[in-house]
Motif scaffolding. Structure first.
Motif, PDB file in Angstrom:
ATOM      1  N   VAL A 184       6.554  35.641 -15.767  1.00  0.00           N
ATOM      2  CA  VAL A 184       6.717  35.281 -17.177  1.00  0.00           C
ATOM      3  C   VAL A 184       5.974  33.985 -17.466  1.00  0.00           C
ATOM      4  N   GLN A 185       6.219  32.952 -16.656  1.00  0.00           N
ATOM      5  CA  GLN A 185       5.526  31.682 -16.865  1.00  0.00           C
ATOM      6  C   GLN A 185       4.032  31.818 -16.584  1.00  0.00           C
ATOM      7  N   PHE A 186       3.681  32.617 -15.578  1.00  0.00           N
ATOM      8  CA  PHE A 186       2.265  32.842 -15.295  1.00  0.00           C
ATOM      9  C   PHE A 186       1.582  33.460 -16.516  1.00  0.00           C
ATOM     10  N   SER A 187       2.223  34.457 -17.111  1.00  0.00           N
ATOM     11  CA  SER A 187       1.666  35.106 -18.307  1.00  0.00           C
ATOM     12  C   SER A 187       1.561  34.124 -19.459  1.00  0.00           C
ATOM     13  N   MET A 188       2.556  33.246 -19.580  1.00  0.00           N
ATOM     14  CA  MET A 188       2.532  32.263 -20.650  1.00  0.00           C
ATOM     15  C   MET A 188       1.421  31.234 -20.439  1.00  0.00           C
ATOM     16  N   MET A 189       1.087  30.948 -19.191  1.00  0.00           N
ATOM     17  CA  MET A 189      -0.039  30.062 -18.927  1.00  0.00           C
ATOM     18  C   MET A 189      -1.331  30.715 -19.419  1.00  0.00           C
ATOM     19  N   ILE A 190      -1.516  32.013 -19.108  1.00  0.00           N
ATOM     20  CA  ILE A 190      -2.698  32.736 -19.587  1.00  0.00           C
ATOM     21  C   ILE A 190      -2.729  32.723 -21.112  1.00  0.00           C
ATOM     22  N   ALA A 191      -1.576  32.981 -21.727  1.00  0.00           N
ATOM     23  CA  ALA A 191      -1.498  32.997 -23.187  1.00  0.00           C
ATOM     24  C   ALA A 191      -1.823  31.624 -23.777  1.00  0.00           C
ATOM     25  N   ALA A 192      -1.364  30.567 -23.107  1.00  0.00           N
ATOM     26  CA  ALA A 192      -1.651  29.209 -23.576  1.00  0.00           C
ATOM     27  C   ALA A 192      -3.148  28.918 -23.488  1.00  0.00           C
ATOM     28  N   LEU A 193      -3.791  29.385 -22.422  1.00  0.00           N
ATOM     29  CA  LEU A 193      -5.240  29.200 -22.289  1.00  0.00           C
ATOM     30  C   LEU A 193      -5.974  29.914 -23.418  1.00  0.00           C
ATOM     31  N   ILE A 194      -5.509  31.109 -23.742  1.00  0.00           N
ATOM     32  CA  ILE A 194      -6.126  31.865 -24.841  1.00  0.00           C
ATOM     33  C   ILE A 194      -5.950  31.121 -26.158  1.00  0.00           C
ATOM     34  N   ALA A 195      -4.727  30.660 -26.421  1.00  0.00           N
ATOM     35  CA  ALA A 195      -4.458  29.936 -27.672  1.00  0.00           C
ATOM     36  C   ALA A 195      -5.286  28.658 -27.749  1.00  0.00           C
TER      37      ALA A 195
END
Length: 732
Positions: A184-195
């Motif tokens: 979950v946190q790993f995915s959120m890191m990817i999402a944060a990079l995208i944002a």
């Protein structure tokens, strides 16, 4: 398998949102925006599913799976069939990248993201906060089939914001295990990079400079270390960046677009529901966006936007606040006069001097380096600055301190307290350069001012804590975009070199995380510098425990007449090598030589536990429990985290196990979840005095010592609970 419904829902919504975009943007941009919109939509669905199922006391795997199956079925119709040409165009865009940047991305995926994903899946969740409340609260939600409050010896499990745990609970329930929970946190890191890269694009950066923004965010030590945990700072960071992106996009639009306004407000609401500091960070940006909206779209549209934002926040927070008020008579946390009050993190004194004092201390969290003399000098400067302002460095009006949490500048390499020195250094340079740069847009200047104000607001409202570096992650993620924007103005800036440098400095945090080391980097680093501890913490069961005081060399430098044998004075370089080698021979650094490949999953659970051998103790507990035992009562004094115990119990006895506190403050008696029957015959405890004080000896059949734990067998199975109405001496 059930998790697949959630994942496919994300995919379907991404395709749908990509198709429905009206703006003329590049392929990469369209997909990135669609991913953000999809994640925010699925996040809101997660919130709705959890709260609705919880209201009816059916928050379980079957009902949750039905919800996501229905969501999947509905979104399939929205997505229809995706055009293969769109996918081919997306992949074709990669081939258009310059070869140097293309191969960098391949290296980044291989050496950066892939090992983090491996660790997120392979290693058991073991962060201390995860054991204490992030995951511990989920065990009770699963057992109670609702997210209502329950009896606990750690009230933070109840009133700390919960949305990150809603996401974790979905993964735990849908998979039936915790192998993917760190993802979950790993995915959120990817999402944060995208944002973050999308924010950079809104400021006009090309893909090369967007990559710099991405790597600046990726290389933040606390971000790398947290990306394979079940903490919530990256999750909060993603929602904050999503709020910034849709907010900046909203004010840059030529007309009022409700779609951007909706996602901006939704990101803010979910971010605050994940962690309150998101609201503090967002405050100056809200003023900025609001003023632009007022001047651009008029007062009526601005009021509608305000109503949308406030409405979503009220909708999201109302059930949680009702649960809090019912128990605490406060929507936030227990009052100071309450028996279950544990902390007061709000600064109790405000003013310019107070803000400056806390800003200096919070910056100190990021200034530590692996150099004792440097750290001492920086610490001394901050202490003197605080004294100049009229405050003690550990003034409890401005700091949340304890005997092991006093202000100190030091270099940390862990998931809780690591600082962001490099980012802070680059940010200072960027702010200096920004002063002399011309032709920067007004929006970038306002973005910069908002970041600075956001940090000051946070430092002014919240007490300093030694763990606050991770809470500040959102500001540092946003600052990475600012740094990239400033550096992008220099055409001769060595962009590719900086990208490789940032990947290089990330390697130790990826492969050497002390809680899940791929390689024993911590041990190897200590061996290189011949590190010797300032005091010796030798376990009682260490087979070489008696050898330490017998060594003439160690007696020369360590005072064994005092607890933990403190260092008398620092040896010179040659002697330091000898001391290190002696300690190494005795196996003092043995724990540091372990990695994820030579530790069992049960052992991994306890890597961050105060008792790292606790898994052995609990294995003894399980051996003494009859095979048909499914319920285990808990009476803990010092131990507040028990997720790892619950998970071991579940692995050993099946999914229908339950562990609940049977000794708790009288405040909890009125809770519906406490009134539910819980029949048990065995109690696990860590404190013999509590057993003597609260349990009638005539009710006890036997007490078995299992290392740290006491296993109490009652003569009869019962639903008996024990309560106290005054603080218990020695209790956590």
């Amino acid at each position: 398998m059930f998790l697949l419904f959630l994942i496919l829902t994300v995919v379907n919504l991404t395709v749908f949102f990509k198709k429905s975009q009206l703006t003329h943007q590049g392929v990469f941009t369209k997909w990135r925006v669609a991913i953000l919109e999809s994640l925010l939509t699925v996040s809101f669905l997660t919130y709705l599913f959890v709260e609705i199922l919880s209201f009816f006391n059916i928050f379980n795997q079957i009902c949750l799976s039905v919800c996501w199956f229905m969501a999947f079925g509905f979104t399939v119709r929205l997505a229809n069939r995706s055009d293969k040409k769109e996918w081919l165009e997306l992949f074709r865009q990669f081939t258009l990248l310059k070869k140097n940047y293309f191969w960098f991305l391949i290296l980044f995926l291989t050496l950066g993201l892939a090992p983090l994903l491996f660790l997120a899946i392979y290693n058991a969740p073991n962060n201390l906060d995860s054991m204490n409340y992030h995951l511990a609260r989920i065990t009770q939600w699963i057992q109670n089939q609702n997210v209502g409050h329950y009896a606990t010896n750690h009230p933070q499990q109840l009133y700390h914001n919960v949305f990150a745990e809603y996401l974790l609970a979905n993964v735990l329930l849908l998979t039936g295990n915790d192998y993917l929970v760190d993802c979950v946190q790993f995915s959120m890191m990817i999402a944060a990079l995208i944002a973050g890269t999308l924010i950079a694009r809104q400021f006009g950066l090309n893909y090369k400079n967007q990559l710099i923004a991405m790597m600046l965010m990726f290389s933040l030590p606390i971000s790398l270390l947290e990306s394979t945990t079940t903490q919530n700072d990256l999750t909060a960071g993603f929602y904050f960046l999503a709020f910034l992106f849709f907010g900046i996009k909203f004010i840059q639009n030529q007309e009022f677009i409700w779609r951007d306004a909706l996602f901006m407000a939704l990101a803010l609401g979910l971010g605050g529901f994940t962690k309150y500091p998101v609201f503090f960070f967002a405050l100056p940006f809200c003023f900025w966006f609001g003023i632009v909206c007022l001047s651009k779209y008029g007062i009526l549209q601005s009021l509608r936007l305000l109503g949308l934002g406030m409405g979503l926040i009220v909708l999201i927070f109302t059930p949680f606040f009702i649960r809090n008020y019912t128990l605490f008579e406060s929507v936030l946390s227990p009052e100071m006069s309450s028996l279950i009050h544990t902390e007061n993190i709000e600064a109790s004194q405000h003013g310019i001097k107070e803000s400056l004092a806390n800003v200096s201390k919070n910056l100190g969290l990021h200034l530590g380096l692996p150099s004792g003399s440097y750290n001492t000098a920086v610490e001394s400067a901050i202490v003197k600055f605080n004294h100049f302002l009229g405050f003690d460095i550990n003034d409890e009006r401005l700091s949340l301190v304890g005997k092991n949490a006093l202000f100190k500048v030091q270099f940390f390499f862990n998931e809780d307290t690591s600082g962001n020195f490099l980012m802070l250094f680059l940010l200072i340079i960027a702010l200096f350069l920004l002063i002399f740069q011309r032709k920067n847009s007004l929006e970038l200047k306002l973005y910069t001012i908002s970041i600075i104000i956001a940090y000051i607001v946070y430092c002014s409202l919240v007490k300093w804590q030694m763990f606050s570096s991770r809470t500040q992650l959102g500001v540092f993620l946003a600052s990475a975009v600012l740094v990239a924007c400033v550096f992008s103005r220099y055409s001769r800036f060595p962009r590719l070199l900086l990208l490789y440098f940032l990947l290089l400095v990330s390697i130790p945090y990826i492969y050497g995380n002390p809680m899940k080391p791929v390689f024993p980097v911590n041990y190897l680093a200590k061996k290189v510098i011949h590190y010797i501890p300032s005091a010796l913490a030798v376990a009682k069961d260490d087979p070489n425990a008696s050898h330490y005081p017998e060594s003439a060399l160690l007696r020369k430098y360590y005072d064994f007449s005092k607890p933990f044998a403190p260092l008398k004075f620092t040896p010179d370089k040659k002697e330091k090598v000898l001391v290190f080698n002696t300690l190494d021979t005795f196996g003092y650094y043995r724990k540091m030589e372990e990695d994820v490949f030579n530790t069992s999953r049960f052992q991994q659970y306890f890597m961050h536990d105060p008792n790292q051998d606790g898994y052995k103790d609990f294995e003894l507990v399980l051996q003494h429990l009859p095979a048909d035992t499914k319920h285990l009562g808990m009476i803990f004094a010092k131990r507040v985290g028990f997720y790892h115990l619950w998970s071991m119990f579940k692995t050993n006895r099946g999914n229908d196990i339950a562990m609940k506190h049977v000794l708790y403050a009288i405040n909890y008696e009125k809770l519906p979840n406490v009134e539910k029957p819980f029949i048990y015959q065995y109690i696990i405890s860590d404190n013999e005095k509590l057993i003597k004080d609260f349990i009638n000896p005539a009710d006890i059949a036997s007490i078995q010592r299992c290392g740290e734990f006491l296993l109490i067998k009652m003569k009869q199975s019962s639903d008996k609970r024990y309560t106290y109405d005054r603080p218990i001496e020695g209790k956590y």
